[in-house]
Design a protein around this motif. Structure first.
Motif, PDB file in Angstrom:
ATOM      1  N   ALA A  66      57.753  38.274  30.001  1.00 54.09           N
ATOM      2  CA  ALA A  66      57.314  36.791  29.866  1.00 54.09           C
ATOM      3  C   ALA A  66      56.809  36.308  31.293  1.00 54.09           C
ATOM      4  N   ALA A  67      55.827  35.864  31.407  1.00 56.00           N
ATOM      5  CA  ALA A  67      55.362  35.404  32.576  1.00 56.00           C
ATOM      6  C   ALA A  67      55.526  34.130  32.880  1.00 56.00           C
ATOM      7  N   PHE A  68      56.337  33.622  33.889  1.00 56.70           N
ATOM      8  CA  PHE A  68      56.674  32.357  34.530  1.00 56.70           C
ATOM      9  C   PHE A  68      56.140  31.984  35.746  1.00 56.70           C
ATOM     10  N   THR A  69      55.669  30.797  36.210  1.00 56.37           N
ATOM     11  CA  THR A  69      55.548  30.402  37.460  1.00 56.37           C
ATOM     12  C   THR A  69      56.870  29.865  38.017  1.00 56.37           C
ATOM     13  N   ALA A  70      56.881  29.398  39.192  1.00 55.03           N
ATOM     14  CA  ALA A  70      58.099  28.957  39.955  1.00 55.03           C
ATOM     15  C   ALA A  70      58.705  27.708  39.029  1.00 55.03           C
ATOM     16  N   ASP A  71      57.702  26.982  38.468  1.00 55.62           N
ATOM     17  CA  ASP A  71      57.988  25.530  37.986  1.00 55.62           C
ATOM     18  C   ASP A  71      58.410  25.704  36.597  1.00 55.62           C
ATOM     19  N   LYS A  72      58.758  26.801  36.152  1.00 59.13           N
ATOM     20  CA  LYS A  72      59.434  27.229  34.775  1.00 59.13           C
ATOM     21  C   LYS A  72      58.407  27.117  33.346  1.00 59.13           C
ATOM     22  N   ARG A  73      57.112  27.232  33.979  1.00 61.43           N
ATOM     23  CA  ARG A  73      55.875  27.296  32.864  1.00 61.43           C
ATOM     24  C   ARG A  73      55.895  28.771  32.440  1.00 61.43           C
ATOM     25  N   MET A  74      55.963  28.880  31.257  1.00 63.79           N
ATOM     26  CA  MET A  74      55.425  30.312  30.784  1.00 63.79           C
ATOM     27  C   MET A  74      54.075  30.450  30.510  1.00 63.79           C
ATOM     28  N   HIS A  75      53.353  31.374  31.017  1.00 64.15           N
ATOM     29  CA  HIS A  75      51.921  31.666  30.824  1.00 64.15           C
ATOM     30  C   HIS A  75      51.773  32.756  30.096  1.00 64.15           C
ATOM     31  N   GLY A  76      52.557  33.175  29.384  1.00 62.83           N
ATOM     32  CA  GLY A  76      52.237  34.255  27.923  1.00 62.83           C
ATOM     33  C   GLY A  76      53.256  35.279  27.829  1.00 62.83           C
ATOM     34  N   THR A  77      53.167  36.103  27.177  1.00 64.41           N
ATOM     35  CA  THR A  77      54.143  37.286  26.923  1.00 64.41           C
ATOM     36  C   THR A  77      53.418  38.319  26.497  1.00 64.41           C
ATOM     37  N   PHE A  78      54.007  39.549  26.459  1.00 68.24           N
ATOM     38  CA  PHE A  78      53.733  40.760  26.263  1.00 68.24           C
ATOM     39  C   PHE A  78      54.601  41.583  25.438  1.00 68.24           C
ATOM     40  N   GLU A  79      54.493  42.355  24.463  1.00 70.14           N
ATOM     41  CA  GLU A  79      55.560  43.257  24.001  1.00 70.14           C
ATOM     42  C   GLU A  79      54.684  44.310  23.354  1.00 70.14           C
ATOM     43  N   ALA A  80      55.702  45.476  23.396  1.00 73.31           N
ATOM     44  CA  ALA A  80      55.222  46.700  22.749  1.00 73.31           C
ATOM     45  C   ALA A  80      56.358  47.511  22.296  1.00 73.31           C
ATOM     46  N   ASN A  81      56.232  48.225  21.187  1.00 70.73           N
ATOM     47  CA  ASN A  81      57.141  49.253  20.597  1.00 70.73           C
ATOM     48  C   ASN A  81      56.464  50.736  20.882  1.00 70.73           C
ATOM     49  N   LEU A  82      57.199  51.790  21.414  1.00 72.29           N
ATOM     50  CA  LEU A  82      56.493  52.845  22.011  1.00 72.29           C
ATOM     51  C   LEU A  82      57.118  53.999  21.081  1.00 72.29           C
ATOM     52  N   GLU A  83      56.247  54.914  20.955  1.00 78.09           N
ATOM     53  CA  GLU A  83      56.358  56.080  20.487  1.00 78.09           C
ATOM     54  C   GLU A  83      57.340  56.895  21.644  1.00 78.09           C
ATOM     55  N   LEU A 100      46.724  37.745  34.514  1.00 72.48           N
ATOM     56  CA  LEU A 100      47.480  36.525  34.806  1.00 72.48           C
ATOM     57  C   LEU A 100      47.162  35.758  35.951  1.00 72.48           C
ATOM     58  N   PRO A 101      47.420  34.634  36.182  1.00 78.41           N
ATOM     59  CA  PRO A 101      46.869  33.743  37.271  1.00 78.41           C
ATOM     60  C   PRO A 101      47.879  33.786  38.448  1.00 78.41           C
ATOM     61  N   GLY A 102      48.064  34.872  38.787  1.00 78.40           N
ATOM     62  CA  GLY A 102      48.961  34.946  39.965  1.00 78.40           C
ATOM     63  C   GLY A 102      49.394  36.571  40.357  1.00 78.40           C
ATOM     64  N   LYS A 103      50.029  36.625  41.526  1.00 74.79           N
ATOM     65  CA  LYS A 103      50.408  38.124  41.673  1.00 74.79           C
ATOM     66  C   LYS A 103      51.728  38.192  41.244  1.00 74.79           C
TER      67      LYS A 103
END
Length: 188
Positions: free
Chosen positions: A29-46, A92-95
């Motif tokens: 889950a991608a957050f900026t320091a101001d606690k805004r979430m900018h998206g998520t990613f998930e995967a289940n792997l073989e 994503l909008p950041g490093k």
């Protein structure tokens, strides 16, 4: 210079290290320091070819049947999932700064899988450990800085630690942001 974006990440595995054992699922889950979430990613792997399951880890998994079932559905080959993850990180909008609890364990798997399957290291070596951050703020020992000793206001009471990677990544990301905001408030 690009703003930092904090990538709270949780992994689930069938053993203590990558290679001999497999990462079963992961989420960020991608957050900026101001606690805004900018998206998520998930995967289940073989699982990795030739990898095994560690008996102690598998005994633990027996106590988590719902989480086990969740991480064993909709499986993707690791090379496909890691390329998608790399693309997500790069958009994503950041490093990106990796954030984990514990960072040493989760980062080890994610870093190994990224290098192994994409040849890239989008985090470089930037891995921030939430427990270490709490230790500094609490002025406590590392072992004394466990979640049970952290102030209740650092946690979102609506978020639970479920051992489902995405749930835990979001929960830990909120925890990180709350600690970070308290540190920043003390600096003023």
């Amino acid at each position: 210079m690009k703003e930092e974006i904090y990538i709270s990440t949780d992994i689930e595995a069938d053993g203590p290290i990558p290679g001999p054992y497999s990462m079963l699922s992961f989420a960020s889950a991608a957050f900026t320091a101001d606690k805004r979430m900018h998206g998520t990613f998930e995967a289940n792997l073989e699982t990795l070819p030739g990898a095994t399951e560690h008996p102690d880890t598998m005994t633990w998994w027996q106590s988590q049947p719902v989480a086990w079932q969740a991480c064993r559905s909709n499986l993707q080959p690791p090379d496909v999932a890691m390329q998608k993850y790399l693309n997500w990180l790069q958009a994503l909008p950041g490093k990106p700064v990796f954030v984990g609890y514990p960072a040493a364990y989760d980062f080890m798997f994610v870093y190994w899988y990224l290098i192994n399957f994409t040849g890239k290291r989008p985090f470089s070596h930037a891995a921030l450990d939430i427990k270490t951050l709490a230790m500094a703020l609490l002025k406590s020992s590392y072992r004394g800085s466990s979640k049970r000793n952290m102030p209740k206001h650092w946690f979102d009471k609506n978020l639970k630690h479920t051992h489902k990677a995405l749930d835990d990544a979001i929960e830990q990301g909120i925890l990180f942001c709350n600690i970070w905001q308290e540190i920043r408030a003390k600096k003023k």
